[in-house]
Design a protein around this motif. Structure first.
Motif, PDB file in Angstrom:
ATOM      1  N   THR A 109       0.858  -1.192   0.000  1.00 20.34           N
ATOM      2  CA  THR A 109       0.000   0.000   0.000  1.00 20.34           C
ATOM      3  C   THR A 109       0.891   1.238   0.000  1.00 20.34           C
ATOM      4  N   PHE A 110       0.435   2.301  -0.666  1.00 22.16           N
ATOM      5  CA  PHE A 110       1.318   3.440  -0.903  1.00 22.16           C
ATOM      6  C   PHE A 110       0.514   4.588  -1.485  1.00 22.16           C
ATOM      7  N   SER A 111       1.103   5.756  -1.491  1.00 24.91           N
ATOM      8  CA  SER A 111       0.511   6.866  -2.232  1.00 24.91           C
ATOM      9  C   SER A 111       0.893   6.719  -3.693  1.00 24.91           C
ATOM     10  N   ARG A 112       0.041   7.197  -4.579  1.00 28.14           N
ATOM     11  CA  ARG A 112       0.332   7.104  -6.000  1.00 28.14           C
ATOM     12  C   ARG A 112       1.583   7.927  -6.348  1.00 28.14           C
ATOM     13  N   GLY A 113       1.766   9.033  -5.634  1.00 30.09           N
ATOM     14  CA  GLY A 113       2.957   9.830  -5.870  1.00 30.09           C
ATOM     15  C   GLY A 113       4.233   9.060  -5.615  1.00 30.09           C
ATOM     16  N   LEU A 114       4.231   8.203  -4.585  1.00 31.30           N
ATOM     17  CA  LEU A 114       5.415   7.408  -4.275  1.00 31.30           C
ATOM     18  C   LEU A 114       5.691   6.399  -5.378  1.00 31.30           C
ATOM     19  N   LEU A 115       4.668   5.692  -5.853  1.00 29.31           N
ATOM     20  CA  LEU A 115       4.872   4.700  -6.910  1.00 29.31           C
ATOM     21  C   LEU A 115       5.425   5.351  -8.173  1.00 29.31           C
ATOM     22  N   ASP A 116       4.793   6.425  -8.623  1.00 30.02           N
ATOM     23  CA  ASP A 116       5.235   7.066  -9.856  1.00 30.02           C
ATOM     24  C   ASP A 116       6.654   7.612  -9.713  1.00 30.02           C
ATOM     25  N   TRP A 117       6.967   8.176  -8.562  1.00 30.93           N
ATOM     26  CA  TRP A 117       8.315   8.695  -8.304  1.00 30.93           C
ATOM     27  C   TRP A 117       9.355   7.575  -8.366  1.00 30.93           C
ATOM     28  N   ALA A 118       9.043   6.430  -7.753  1.00 27.33           N
ATOM     29  CA  ALA A 118       9.983   5.311  -7.755  1.00 27.33           C
ATOM     30  C   ALA A 118      10.189   4.774  -9.169  1.00 27.33           C
ATOM     31  N   VAL A 119       9.103   4.716  -9.955  1.00 24.86           N
ATOM     32  CA  VAL A 119       9.221   4.264 -11.344  1.00 24.86           C
ATOM     33  C   VAL A 119      10.061   5.246 -12.149  1.00 24.86           C
ATOM     34  N   ARG A 120       9.759   6.540 -12.024  1.00 18.93           N
ATOM     35  CA  ARG A 120      10.516   7.548 -12.781  1.00 18.93           C
ATOM     36  C   ARG A 120      11.990   7.558 -12.374  1.00 18.93           C
ATOM     37  N   LYS A 121      12.247   7.403 -11.080  1.00 19.39           N
ATOM     38  CA  LYS A 121      13.627   7.451 -10.599  1.00 19.39           C
ATOM     39  C   LYS A 121      14.490   6.395 -11.277  1.00 19.39           C
ATOM     40  N   GLU A 122      13.966   5.193 -11.425  1.00 23.97           N
ATOM     41  CA  GLU A 122      14.742   4.140 -12.070  1.00 23.97           C
ATOM     42  C   GLU A 122      14.705   4.266 -13.588  1.00 23.97           C
ATOM     43  N   LEU A 123      13.543   4.572 -14.140  1.00 22.44           N
ATOM     44  CA  LEU A 123      13.408   4.635 -15.591  1.00 22.44           C
ATOM     45  C   LEU A 123      14.221   5.772 -16.187  1.00 22.44           C
ATOM     46  N   PHE A 124      14.133   6.955 -15.595  1.00 21.36           N
ATOM     47  CA  PHE A 124      14.762   8.135 -16.193  1.00 21.36           C
ATOM     48  C   PHE A 124      16.284   8.079 -16.111  1.00 21.36           C
ATOM     49  N   ALA A 125      16.818   7.178 -15.287  1.00 16.89           N
ATOM     50  CA  ALA A 125      18.273   7.018 -15.210  1.00 16.89           C
ATOM     51  C   ALA A 125      18.814   6.188 -16.371  1.00 16.89           C
ATOM     52  N   ARG A 126      17.940   5.577 -17.138  1.00 14.02           N
ATOM     53  CA  ARG A 126      18.378   4.702 -18.229  1.00 14.02           C
ATOM     54  C   ARG A 126      18.740   5.524 -19.461  1.00 14.02           C
ATOM     55  N   PRO A 127      19.836   5.160 -20.127  1.00 17.64           N
ATOM     56  CA  PRO A 127      20.227   5.897 -21.333  1.00 17.64           C
ATOM     57  C   PRO A 127      19.245   5.650 -22.474  1.00 17.64           C
ATOM     58  N   ARG A 128      19.298   6.513 -23.455  1.00 24.42           N
ATOM     59  CA  ARG A 128      18.508   6.424 -24.676  1.00 24.42           C
ATOM     60  C   ARG A 128      17.039   6.790 -24.471  1.00 24.42           C
ATOM     61  N   LEU A 129      16.709   7.317 -23.283  1.00 20.68           N
ATOM     62  CA  LEU A 129      15.349   7.809 -23.045  1.00 20.68           C
ATOM     63  C   LEU A 129      15.389   9.325 -22.953  1.00 20.68           C
ATOM     64  N   ALA A 130      14.617  10.000 -23.800  1.00 21.52           N
ATOM     65  CA  ALA A 130      14.480  11.448 -23.747  1.00 21.52           C
ATOM     66  C   ALA A 130      13.094  11.774 -23.198  1.00 21.52           C
ATOM     67  N   PHE A 239      -6.346   2.508   5.034  1.00 18.76           N
ATOM     68  CA  PHE A 239      -5.100   1.784   4.796  1.00 18.76           C
ATOM     69  C   PHE A 239      -3.904   2.621   5.252  1.00 18.76           C
ATOM     70  N   PRO A 240      -2.891   1.973   5.818  1.00 23.08           N
ATOM     71  CA  PRO A 240      -1.670   2.711   6.155  1.00 23.08           C
ATOM     72  C   PRO A 240      -0.872   3.026   4.905  1.00 23.08           C
ATOM     73  N   GLN A 241      -0.152   4.122   4.953  1.00 22.73           N
ATOM     74  CA  GLN A 241       0.766   4.493   3.884  1.00 22.73           C
ATOM     75  C   GLN A 241       2.071   4.995   4.474  1.00 22.73           C
ATOM     76  N   GLU A 242       3.017   5.277   3.599  1.00 24.48           N
ATOM     77  CA  GLU A 242       4.292   5.804   4.062  1.00 24.48           C
ATOM     78  C   GLU A 242       4.071   7.100   4.846  1.00 24.48           C
ATOM     79  N   GLY A 243       4.944   7.368   5.754  1.00 24.83           N
ATOM     80  CA  GLY A 243       4.836   8.594   6.542  1.00 24.83           C
ATOM     81  C   GLY A 243       3.984   8.459   7.782  1.00 24.83           C
ATOM     82  N   GLY A 244       3.683   7.226   8.225  1.00 28.23           N
ATOM     83  CA  GLY A 244       2.915   7.036   9.441  1.00 28.23           C
ATOM     84  C   GLY A 244       1.520   7.622   9.378  1.00 28.23           C
TER      85      GLY A 244
END
Length: 454
Positions: A109-130, A239-244
């Protein structure tokens, strides 16, 4: 196989991000075009309509996300996203009564902002993506005769007077969500408008965050009070989420929308089928105002039926099929559809073949959500087929079996989490368990951890 130089993904939705990840395995360059800007922190953004409401990730979806982006789950857990035992950590009132607290599966369980941030953090570090933000795609470009899509037309967002520019691409993927303009783009290329199916249970959400009270420990970590259709239309999740903190989402079908004022919100929670959620939040500290969301109709565009579908263009995610979000299946369907995109490229299939696979990837979620939505007399849409009522009657028995039998519970959670198709509930072994469970007594309200079974 054709040379694959450049792919364009239109829309930075989760389906768009996962599509970009898959395309990086097959194209020399991938460009992601997004109307909004992406925040640097794990917070909600305006372009995600449901961003401030309840989100969960079932076991099957977790496996798909981990396969595409292995660092995402670790990043979310490091930020404090709760990893819950399902349903052992839940106080869960199903449509058929209380559910015994078996230790059957897990749910993140999580906030949608956390999921999207985690996806972007890993994806945007990959080369060949503009990544280009603040860009609005206005249409597609085509080859002679418009048999093949060759790119997109676009302009800077908010500047209608500016001359459109063109970006060539070997493949264009539309991931712009419910508000997709793909039907109009295809019409400009001479394609017919797709047939559409809409099933609207007139359901609305209202959500807010609360601080989890210090020392609060009633023996459960999450609450889920489901509706009991057709009469009891209200659902509540805490539901519980990050940040208590808790996220509390209340919803009602048939136009029984939860209010957004303080007194009305609490009174609505008191009107759920059990007052336990109201009792938990009535003295808790609110952290945010109440926010509402009512664009919840099930909506499917039948692109797979367009015989003249152009090569070089694909639609994915809510652009094709959007589900009532109350069932928490959209993330899993987006990941499964992205994997089908990869299969299309590996096997050198057509984009029309892909549209058929997208329909199949979302078929289970569509059947579950629309089958439940049609239980309400107020639901708008096509007439209810006679076999739907028969299926719903059996599902009621399966839900009651899942409340008291651990193997039936596992069967049901596999279906809800899309690990197995809904038809698996009709297999002989599952059917036998459902019949055998009819003689077992229902569960009393399982207040404490002593009711959890392993």
């Amino acid at each position: 196989m054709p040379r694959r130089e450049h792919a364009v993904v239109v829309g930075g939705s989760l389906a768009g991000l996962l599509s970009a990840r898959v395309l990086l395995d097959h194209f020399e360059q991938v460009t992601l075009l997004e109307r909004d800007t992406f925040p640097d922190e794990p917070v909600s953004r305006p372009g995600v309509a449901q961003g401030r409401h309840l989100h969960v990730l079932w076991d099957h979806g977790r496996g798909l996300i981990n396969g595409l982006l292995p660092g995402v789950e670790a990043a979310m857990l490091a930020q404090g996203a709760p990893d819950l035992r399902l349903p052992a950590d839940f106080l869960w009132l199903t449509s058929g009564g209380w559910r015994r607290r078996f230790d059957t599966a897990r749910m993140l369980t999580f906030s949608r902002g956390l999921l999207d941030w985690a996806v972007r953090k890993e994806l945007f570090a990959r080369p060949r993506l503009a990544v280009r933000t603040g860009v609005e795609v206005t249409g597609l470009t085509g080859s002679s005769g418009d048999e093949t899509v060759t790119g997109v037309r676009y302009r800077e967002r908010g500047d209608a007077s500016r001359t459109e520019e063109r970006m060539p691409a070997d493949l264009v993927v539309d991931a712009t969500g419910r508000g997709s303009h793909a039907p109009e783009w295809l019409a400009e290329l001479g394609r017919p408008l797709p047939r559409e199916t809409k099933i609207d249970p007139l359901l609305g959400y209202a959500s807010r965050y609360y601080a989890i009270p210090s020392g609060f420990d009633p023996g459960w970590k999450a609450l889920y009070i489901q509706a009991g259709p057709p009469r009891a239309r209200r659902t509540g999740g805490l539901f519980p989420q990050e940040g208590g903190r808790w996220i509390c989402s209340l919803s009602g079908a048939g136009g029984d929308y939860p209010p957004t004022d303080e007194e009305g919100y609490l009174e609505y929670a008191r009107g759920l089928r059990d007052p336990v959620l109201y009792e938990a939040i009535k003295d808790a500290e609110p952290l945010t105002p109440v926010v509402s969301f009512r664009r919840t109709a099930g909506h499917r565009r039948h692109y797979e039926r367009i015989r003249s579908w152009p090569e070089g263009f694909a639609a994915i995610g809510d652009s094709v099929c959007a589900f009532n979000p109350i069932y928490g299946q959209g993330i899993t369907v987006a990941a499964a559809s992205a994997l089908e995109l990869g299969r299309m490229l590996r096997e050198d299939r057509t984009t029309r073949w892909f549209q058929k696979r997208v329909k199949r990837a979302g078929a289970g979620a569509w059947l579950i959500s629309t089958g439940e939505d049609r239980r309400y007399a107020e639901t708008q849409g096509p007439p209810v087929p006679p076999h739907t009522r028969v299926i719903n009657a059996y599902v009621d028995l399966a839900v009651r079996a899942a409340n008291v039998d651990p193997e039936s519970c596992a069967d049901m959670l596999d279906v809800l989490g899309l690990a197995k198709p809904p038809t698996s509930l009709f297999r002989p072994a599952s059917l036998a368990r459902v019949i055998a469970a009819r003689t077992k007594p229902p569960v009393d309200r399982p207040w404490s951890t002593e009711h959890a079974s392993r």
